[in-house]
Write an enzyme that holds these catalytic residues in place. Structure first.
Site, PDB file in Angstrom:
ATOM      1  N   ASP A 208       0.860  -1.185   0.000  1.00 57.13           N
ATOM      2  CA  ASP A 208       0.000   0.000   0.000  1.00 57.13           C
ATOM      3  C   ASP A 208       0.897   1.236   0.000  1.00 57.13           C
ATOM      4  OD1 ASP A 208      -2.246   1.796   0.419  1.00 57.13           O
ATOM      5  OD2 ASP A 208      -3.333   0.092   1.236  1.00 57.13           O
ATOM      6  N   HIS A 231       2.457   2.101  -3.110  1.00 55.85           N
ATOM      7  CA  HIS A 231       1.593   3.069  -3.785  1.00 55.85           C
ATOM      8  C   HIS A 231       2.118   4.496  -3.660  1.00 55.85           C
ATOM      9  CE1 HIS A 231      -2.095   0.140  -3.330  1.00 55.85           C
ATOM     10  NE2 HIS A 231      -1.085  -0.371  -4.033  1.00 55.85           N
TER      11      HIS A 231
END
Length: 387
Positions: A208, A231
Protein backbone atom coordinates in the site's frame (compact mmCIF):
# COMPACT_ATOMS: atom_id res chain seq x y z
CA UNK A 1 49.52 16.97 20.32
CA UNK A 2 49.63 16.17 24.06
CA UNK A 3 46.98 18.81 24.75
CA UNK A 4 44.76 17.43 21.96
CA UNK A 5 45.06 13.91 23.38
CA UNK A 6 44.17 15.20 26.83
CA UNK A 7 41.02 16.85 25.47
CA UNK A 8 40.01 13.65 23.67
CA UNK A 9 40.56 11.59 26.82
CA UNK A 10 38.40 14.02 28.76
CA UNK A 11 35.60 13.72 26.18
CA UNK A 12 35.75 9.92 26.33
CA UNK A 13 35.49 10.04 30.09
CA UNK A 14 32.45 12.34 29.87
CA UNK A 15 30.72 10.01 27.40
CA UNK A 16 31.44 6.96 29.55
CA UNK A 17 30.12 8.78 32.59
CA UNK A 18 26.92 9.63 30.73
CA UNK A 19 26.48 5.99 29.71
CA UNK A 20 26.89 4.88 33.32
CA UNK A 21 24.14 7.35 34.26
CA UNK A 22 21.62 5.19 32.34
CA UNK A 23 19.80 2.60 34.42
CA UNK A 24 19.09 -0.57 32.37
CA UNK A 25 15.95 -2.65 32.76
CA UNK A 26 16.54 -5.92 30.92
CA UNK A 27 13.37 -7.93 30.27
CA UNK A 28 15.28 -11.18 30.83
CA UNK A 29 15.96 -10.11 34.41
CA UNK A 30 12.18 -9.98 34.86
CA UNK A 31 11.66 -13.51 33.56
CA UNK A 32 11.15 -13.00 29.80
CA UNK A 33 11.55 -16.21 27.80
CA UNK A 34 12.86 -16.03 24.24
CA UNK A 35 11.40 -19.31 23.00
CA UNK A 36 9.17 -17.95 20.18
CA UNK A 37 6.14 -19.27 22.04
CA UNK A 38 5.69 -17.86 25.56
CA UNK A 39 3.59 -14.71 25.90
CA UNK A 40 5.92 -12.17 27.53
CA UNK A 41 3.43 -9.28 27.66
CA UNK A 42 3.11 -9.08 31.47
CA UNK A 43 6.86 -9.36 31.98
CA UNK A 44 7.49 -6.57 29.47
CA UNK A 45 4.91 -4.32 31.15
CA UNK A 46 6.51 -4.82 34.58
CA UNK A 47 9.97 -3.97 33.21
CA UNK A 48 8.54 -0.93 31.40
CA UNK A 49 6.74 0.30 34.51
CA UNK A 50 9.97 0.23 36.50
CA UNK A 51 11.92 1.93 33.70
CA UNK A 52 9.25 4.58 33.20
CA UNK A 53 9.13 5.40 36.91
CA UNK A 54 12.91 5.57 37.31
CA UNK A 55 13.94 9.14 38.14
CA UNK A 56 16.41 9.92 35.36
CA UNK A 57 17.56 8.22 32.16
CA UNK A 58 16.50 4.60 31.81
CA UNK A 59 16.90 1.93 29.15
CA UNK A 60 14.24 -0.71 28.59
CA UNK A 61 16.21 -3.48 26.89
CA UNK A 62 15.10 -6.51 24.87
CA UNK A 63 18.25 -8.54 24.15
CA UNK A 64 18.85 -10.94 21.28
CA UNK A 65 16.37 -13.77 20.92
CA UNK A 66 12.83 -14.23 19.62
CA UNK A 67 10.05 -13.06 21.94
CA UNK A 68 6.31 -13.37 21.47
CA UNK A 69 4.02 -10.70 22.90
CA UNK A 70 0.32 -9.97 22.56
CA UNK A 71 -0.93 -6.39 21.98
CA UNK A 72 0.74 -4.16 24.53
CA UNK A 73 0.69 -0.48 25.56
CA UNK A 74 3.85 1.23 26.80
CA UNK A 75 2.41 4.31 28.39
CA UNK A 76 3.65 7.40 30.17
CA UNK A 77 4.19 10.03 31.28
CA UNK A 78 7.57 8.87 32.49
CA UNK A 79 10.06 10.34 34.94
CA UNK A 80 12.94 11.39 32.71
CA UNK A 81 13.98 10.40 29.19
CA UNK A 82 13.68 6.75 28.16
CA UNK A 83 15.44 4.46 25.69
CA UNK A 84 13.56 1.50 24.26
CA UNK A 85 16.28 -0.78 22.89
CA UNK A 86 15.18 -3.73 20.79
CA UNK A 87 18.04 -6.03 19.85
CA UNK A 88 16.03 -9.20 19.36
CA UNK A 89 12.95 -10.20 17.35
CA UNK A 90 9.38 -9.55 18.49
CA UNK A 91 6.60 -11.70 17.00
CA UNK A 92 2.98 -10.64 16.82
CA UNK A 93 0.06 -12.96 17.61
CA UNK A 94 -1.59 -14.54 14.59
CA UNK A 95 -5.06 -14.05 16.05
CA UNK A 96 -5.11 -11.25 18.62
CA UNK A 97 -6.85 -12.07 21.91
CA UNK A 98 -7.81 -8.41 22.43
CA UNK A 99 -9.74 -5.74 20.54
CA UNK A 100 -6.68 -3.47 20.26
CA UNK A 101 -6.09 -2.28 16.71
CA UNK A 102 -2.34 -1.93 17.25
CA UNK A 103 0.17 -4.53 18.39
CA UNK A 104 2.84 -2.34 20.05
CA UNK A 105 1.62 1.01 21.37
CA UNK A 106 3.53 3.97 22.78
CA UNK A 107 1.38 6.66 24.40
CA UNK A 108 1.88 9.90 26.33
CA UNK A 109 5.69 9.84 26.44
CA UNK A 110 8.15 12.73 26.14
CA UNK A 111 11.81 12.23 25.14
CA UNK A 112 11.59 8.65 23.87
CA UNK A 113 14.34 6.94 21.86
CA UNK A 114 13.76 3.63 20.05
CA UNK A 115 16.75 1.80 18.60
CA UNK A 116 18.76 -1.40 18.78
CA UNK A 117 18.70 -2.92 15.30
CA UNK A 118 15.94 -5.41 16.16
CA UNK A 119 13.03 -6.75 14.10
CA UNK A 120 9.26 -6.51 14.48
CA UNK A 121 7.66 -9.52 12.78
CA UNK A 122 3.93 -8.97 12.22
CA UNK A 123 3.43 -12.49 10.79
CA UNK A 124 1.05 -10.97 8.29
CA UNK A 125 1.12 -13.89 5.84
CA UNK A 126 -0.92 -15.88 8.35
CA UNK A 127 -3.82 -13.41 8.28
CA UNK A 128 -3.79 -11.68 4.87
CA UNK A 129 -6.89 -12.64 2.95
CA UNK A 130 -8.35 -14.75 5.78
CA UNK A 131 -11.77 -13.51 6.86
CA UNK A 132 -12.41 -13.50 10.59
CA UNK A 133 -8.85 -12.70 11.62
CA UNK A 134 -8.31 -9.52 13.63
CA UNK A 135 -5.42 -7.70 11.93
CA UNK A 136 -3.05 -5.40 13.78
CA UNK A 137 -1.04 -2.27 12.98
CA UNK A 138 2.49 -3.22 13.99
CA UNK A 139 3.54 -0.12 15.94
CA UNK A 140 1.58 2.95 16.99
CA UNK A 141 2.64 6.26 18.50
CA UNK A 142 0.02 8.52 20.09
CA UNK A 143 0.65 11.77 21.97
CA UNK A 144 4.44 11.30 21.76
CA UNK A 145 6.75 14.32 21.70
CA UNK A 146 10.46 14.98 21.15
CA UNK A 147 11.24 11.43 20.10
CA UNK A 148 13.68 9.58 17.85
CA UNK A 149 13.10 6.20 16.18
CA UNK A 150 16.01 4.61 14.33
CA UNK A 151 17.78 1.35 13.50
CA UNK A 152 14.69 -0.85 13.48
CA UNK A 153 13.03 -3.16 10.93
CA UNK A 154 9.41 -4.16 10.52
CA UNK A 155 8.50 -7.11 8.32
CA UNK A 156 5.20 -8.60 7.15
CA UNK A 157 2.87 -6.32 9.05
CA UNK A 158 -0.73 -7.50 9.29
CA UNK A 159 -1.95 -3.96 8.62
CA UNK A 160 0.12 -0.74 8.54
CA UNK A 161 3.68 -0.89 9.86
CA UNK A 162 3.78 2.41 11.77
CA UNK A 163 0.94 4.77 12.69
CA UNK A 164 1.70 8.22 14.14
CA UNK A 165 -1.22 10.09 15.73
CA UNK A 166 -1.15 13.46 17.49
CA UNK A 167 2.64 13.48 17.88
CA UNK A 168 5.06 16.41 17.87
CA UNK A 169 8.75 16.75 17.00
CA UNK A 170 9.48 13.18 16.02
CA UNK A 171 12.20 11.73 13.78
CA UNK A 172 12.11 8.34 12.07
CA UNK A 173 15.47 7.48 10.55
CA UNK A 174 17.39 4.47 9.24
CA UNK A 175 14.46 2.08 9.44
CA UNK A 176 13.26 -0.61 7.01
CA UNK A 177 9.61 -1.52 6.47
CA UNK A 178 8.78 -4.42 4.16
CA UNK A 179 5.83 -6.57 3.10
CA UNK A 180 5.01 -8.28 -0.22
CA UNK A 181 3.65 -6.27 -3.12
CA UNK A 182 0.26 -8.01 -2.92
CA UNK A 183 -0.19 -7.73 0.86
CA UNK A 184 -3.38 -5.75 1.70
CA UNK A 185 -3.33 -2.40 3.55
CA UNK A 186 0.30 -2.71 4.66
CA UNK A 187 1.08 1.03 4.57
CA UNK A 188 4.61 1.89 5.65
CA UNK A 189 4.09 5.04 7.75
CA UNK A 190 0.72 6.72 8.38
CA UNK A 191 0.69 10.26 9.79
CA UNK A 192 -2.40 11.96 11.20
CA UNK A 193 -2.90 15.10 13.31
CA UNK A 194 0.85 15.32 13.87
CA UNK A 195 3.43 18.05 13.34
CA UNK A 196 7.17 18.46 13.18
CA UNK A 197 7.73 14.96 11.75
CA UNK A 198 11.03 14.11 10.03
CA UNK A 199 11.43 10.93 7.98
CA UNK A 200 14.97 10.30 6.70
CA UNK A 201 16.95 7.45 5.14
CA UNK A 202 14.06 5.00 5.18
CA UNK A 203 13.53 1.97 2.92
CA UNK A 204 9.88 1.04 2.42
CA UNK A 205 8.47 -1.74 0.26
CA UNK A 206 4.83 -2.65 0.91
CA UNK A 207 1.45 -3.47 -0.60
CA UNK A 208 0.00 0.00 0.00
CA UNK A 209 1.20 3.59 0.50
CA UNK A 210 4.85 3.86 1.47
CA UNK A 211 3.91 7.01 3.41
CA UNK A 212 0.34 8.21 3.91
CA UNK A 213 -0.24 11.76 5.16
CA UNK A 214 -3.79 12.30 6.32
CA UNK A 215 -6.01 14.67 8.31
CA UNK A 216 -4.42 17.35 10.46
CA UNK A 217 -0.78 16.71 9.57
CA UNK A 218 1.61 19.65 9.09
CA UNK A 219 5.29 20.54 9.01
CA UNK A 220 6.60 17.23 7.65
CA UNK A 221 10.03 16.74 6.07
CA UNK A 222 10.65 13.55 4.09
CA UNK A 223 14.06 12.90 2.54
CA UNK A 224 16.16 10.05 1.16
CA UNK A 225 13.28 7.59 1.15
CA UNK A 226 13.37 4.57 -1.17
CA UNK A 227 9.82 3.47 -1.98
CA UNK A 228 9.05 0.26 -3.84
CA UNK A 229 6.96 -1.71 -4.19
CA UNK A 230 3.95 0.22 -2.95
CA UNK A 231 1.59 3.07 -3.78
CA UNK A 232 4.02 5.96 -3.38
CA UNK A 233 3.94 8.91 -0.98
CA UNK A 234 0.32 10.00 -0.66
CA UNK A 235 -1.44 12.98 0.83
CA UNK A 236 -4.89 11.62 1.63
CA UNK A 237 -7.28 10.33 1.11
CA UNK A 238 -9.04 13.48 2.35
CA UNK A 239 -12.52 14.93 2.25
CA UNK A 240 -14.77 12.07 3.25
CA UNK A 241 -15.58 13.05 6.85
CA UNK A 242 -16.61 16.39 8.37
CA UNK A 243 -14.20 16.09 11.32
CA UNK A 244 -11.09 16.18 9.11
CA UNK A 245 -8.52 18.98 9.54
CA UNK A 246 -6.32 20.84 7.01
CA UNK A 247 -3.02 19.35 5.81
CA UNK A 248 -0.15 21.73 5.05
CA UNK A 249 3.61 22.30 4.80
CA UNK A 250 4.89 18.98 3.43
CA UNK A 251 8.41 18.78 1.93
CA UNK A 252 9.55 15.66 0.02
CA UNK A 253 13.14 15.66 -1.24
CA UNK A 254 15.75 13.25 -2.69
CA UNK A 255 13.41 10.26 -2.85
CA UNK A 256 13.30 7.31 -5.25
CA UNK A 257 10.21 5.41 -6.40
CA UNK A 258 10.86 2.06 -8.05
CA UNK A 259 8.07 -0.07 -9.54
CA UNK A 260 5.32 1.61 -7.55
CA UNK A 261 1.76 2.21 -8.72
CA UNK A 262 2.06 5.91 -7.84
CA UNK A 263 4.84 8.32 -7.04
CA UNK A 264 3.77 11.74 -5.77
CA UNK A 265 0.05 11.48 -5.07
CA UNK A 266 -2.69 13.66 -3.62
CA UNK A 267 -6.12 12.02 -3.36
CA UNK A 268 -9.47 13.42 -2.20
CA UNK A 269 -12.98 11.99 -2.23
CA UNK A 270 -15.67 13.39 -4.49
CA UNK A 271 -18.12 13.59 -1.61
CA UNK A 272 -20.05 16.35 0.23
CA UNK A 273 -18.62 18.13 3.27
CA UNK A 274 -20.06 20.85 5.47
CA UNK A 275 -16.87 22.90 5.10
CA UNK A 276 -13.99 23.38 2.68
CA UNK A 277 -10.91 21.43 3.68
CA UNK A 278 -7.47 22.76 2.66
CA UNK A 279 -4.38 20.89 1.47
CA UNK A 280 -1.60 23.40 0.81
CA UNK A 281 2.09 24.23 0.69
CA UNK A 282 3.67 21.04 -0.65
CA UNK A 283 7.14 20.88 -2.22
CA UNK A 284 8.43 17.83 -4.11
CA UNK A 285 12.00 18.14 -5.37
CA UNK A 286 14.87 16.03 -6.69
CA UNK A 287 12.75 12.93 -7.22
CA UNK A 288 13.80 9.82 -9.20
CA UNK A 289 11.04 7.80 -10.88
CA UNK A 290 11.71 4.22 -12.08
CA UNK A 291 8.93 2.34 -13.93
CA UNK A 292 6.09 4.00 -12.01
CA UNK A 293 2.51 3.73 -13.28
CA UNK A 294 1.40 7.24 -12.20
CA UNK A 295 4.46 9.40 -11.37
CA UNK A 296 2.61 12.66 -10.52
CA UNK A 297 -1.05 12.45 -9.66
CA UNK A 298 -3.69 14.71 -8.13
CA UNK A 299 -6.97 12.80 -8.02
CA UNK A 300 -9.97 14.67 -6.63
CA UNK A 301 -12.35 11.95 -7.78
CA UNK A 302 -10.84 9.25 -5.60
CA UNK A 303 -13.04 6.15 -5.42
CA UNK A 304 -11.02 2.94 -5.00
CA UNK A 305 -14.09 0.69 -5.02
CA UNK A 306 -15.46 2.22 -8.24
CA UNK A 307 -18.91 2.40 -6.65
CA UNK A 308 -19.21 5.67 -4.73
CA UNK A 309 -22.81 6.55 -5.53
CA UNK A 310 -23.70 10.10 -6.55
CA UNK A 311 -20.43 11.98 -6.87
CA UNK A 312 -20.19 15.70 -6.17
CA UNK A 313 -17.16 17.96 -6.72
CA UNK A 314 -14.60 17.55 -3.96
CA UNK A 315 -14.64 20.28 -1.31
CA UNK A 316 -10.92 19.93 -0.64
CA UNK A 317 -9.05 23.03 -1.84
CA UNK A 318 -5.56 22.07 -3.07
CA UNK A 319 -3.11 24.96 -3.49
CA UNK A 320 0.57 25.89 -3.60
CA UNK A 321 1.98 22.57 -4.79
CA UNK A 322 5.44 22.74 -6.36
CA UNK A 323 7.35 20.09 -8.32
CA UNK A 324 11.09 20.61 -8.96
CA UNK A 325 13.50 18.35 -10.84
CA UNK A 326 11.35 15.24 -11.22
CA UNK A 327 12.89 12.71 -13.61
CA UNK A 328 12.56 9.09 -14.68
CA UNK A 329 10.50 6.45 -16.44
CA UNK A 330 6.75 5.92 -16.51
CA UNK A 331 5.17 2.55 -17.33
CA UNK A 332 1.69 4.03 -17.78
CA UNK A 333 0.30 6.33 -20.47
CA UNK A 334 -0.07 9.57 -18.46
CA UNK A 335 2.98 11.08 -16.80
CA UNK A 336 1.35 14.03 -15.00
CA UNK A 337 -2.32 13.68 -14.16
CA UNK A 338 -4.12 16.63 -12.53
CA UNK A 339 -7.79 15.78 -12.05
CA UNK A 340 -8.92 18.62 -9.79
CA UNK A 341 -12.27 19.64 -8.32
CA UNK A 342 -14.72 21.54 -10.52
CA UNK A 343 -16.00 23.61 -7.59
CA UNK A 344 -12.57 24.09 -5.97
CA UNK A 345 -9.96 24.08 -8.76
CA UNK A 346 -6.33 23.45 -7.82
CA UNK A 347 -4.52 26.77 -7.37
CA UNK A 348 -0.86 27.73 -7.91
CA UNK A 349 0.40 24.34 -9.08
CA UNK A 350 3.91 24.86 -10.44
CA UNK A 351 6.68 22.74 -11.90
CA UNK A 352 10.30 23.26 -12.88
CA UNK A 353 12.16 20.64 -14.96
CA UNK A 354 9.79 17.69 -15.01
CA UNK A 355 11.34 15.12 -17.36
CA UNK A 356 9.48 11.80 -17.65
CA UNK A 357 9.76 9.23 -20.42
CA UNK A 358 8.05 5.95 -21.27
CA UNK A 359 9.45 2.69 -19.91
CA UNK A 360 8.80 1.30 -23.41
CA UNK A 361 11.44 3.57 -24.93
CA UNK A 362 10.79 4.96 -28.39
CA UNK A 363 7.69 2.81 -28.86
CA UNK A 364 5.99 4.34 -25.83
CA UNK A 365 4.08 7.60 -25.92
CA UNK A 366 3.31 9.69 -22.85
CA UNK A 367 0.86 12.54 -22.37
CA UNK A 368 -0.14 14.84 -19.53
CA UNK A 369 -3.71 15.48 -18.42
CA UNK A 370 -5.07 18.60 -16.70
CA UNK A 371 -8.58 19.40 -15.51
CA UNK A 372 -9.61 22.36 -13.32
CA UNK A 373 -6.04 23.31 -12.45
CA UNK A 374 -4.34 26.72 -12.40
CA UNK A 375 -0.61 27.33 -12.32
CA UNK A 376 2.47 27.25 -14.57
CA UNK A 377 5.33 24.90 -15.44
CA UNK A 378 8.81 26.14 -16.45
CA UNK A 379 12.10 24.78 -17.72
CA UNK A 380 12.35 21.38 -19.36
CA UNK A 381 8.92 19.73 -19.58
CA UNK A 382 8.57 16.31 -21.14
CA UNK A 383 5.89 15.46 -22.05
CA UNK A 384 4.87 19.07 -22.66
CA UNK A 385 2.96 20.65 -19.79
CA UNK A 386 -0.83 20.78 -20.05
CA UNK A 387 -1.13 23.81 -17.76
Amino acid sequence: MARWMLVMLLLVCIVEAKLHDIKTFNVNDYGAIADDNTDNSRVFLKAWSDACNWHGRAMFRIPRGTYKINPIVFTGPCKGSKIFQLQGVLKAPINSPTSESTWINFRYINNLILNGGGILDGQGASVWGHNGHHVLITMGFAFISNSYVHQLSSINSQNAHIAVFSCKNMTLRNITLTAPRDSPNTDGIKLSKSQGINIKNVHIGTGDDCIAIISGTKNVNISNVYCGPGHGISVGSLGKHDDEVDVRDIHVKNCTFNGTSDGLRIKTWASPLNHTLKASNFVYEDIVIIDVEHPINIDQEYCPSGNCGNKVPSKVQISNVHYKNIRGSCKGDIAVNFKCSKSNPCQNITGIDVNLWSSLGRTGRLTNYCSNVHGAFYGKQFPPSCI
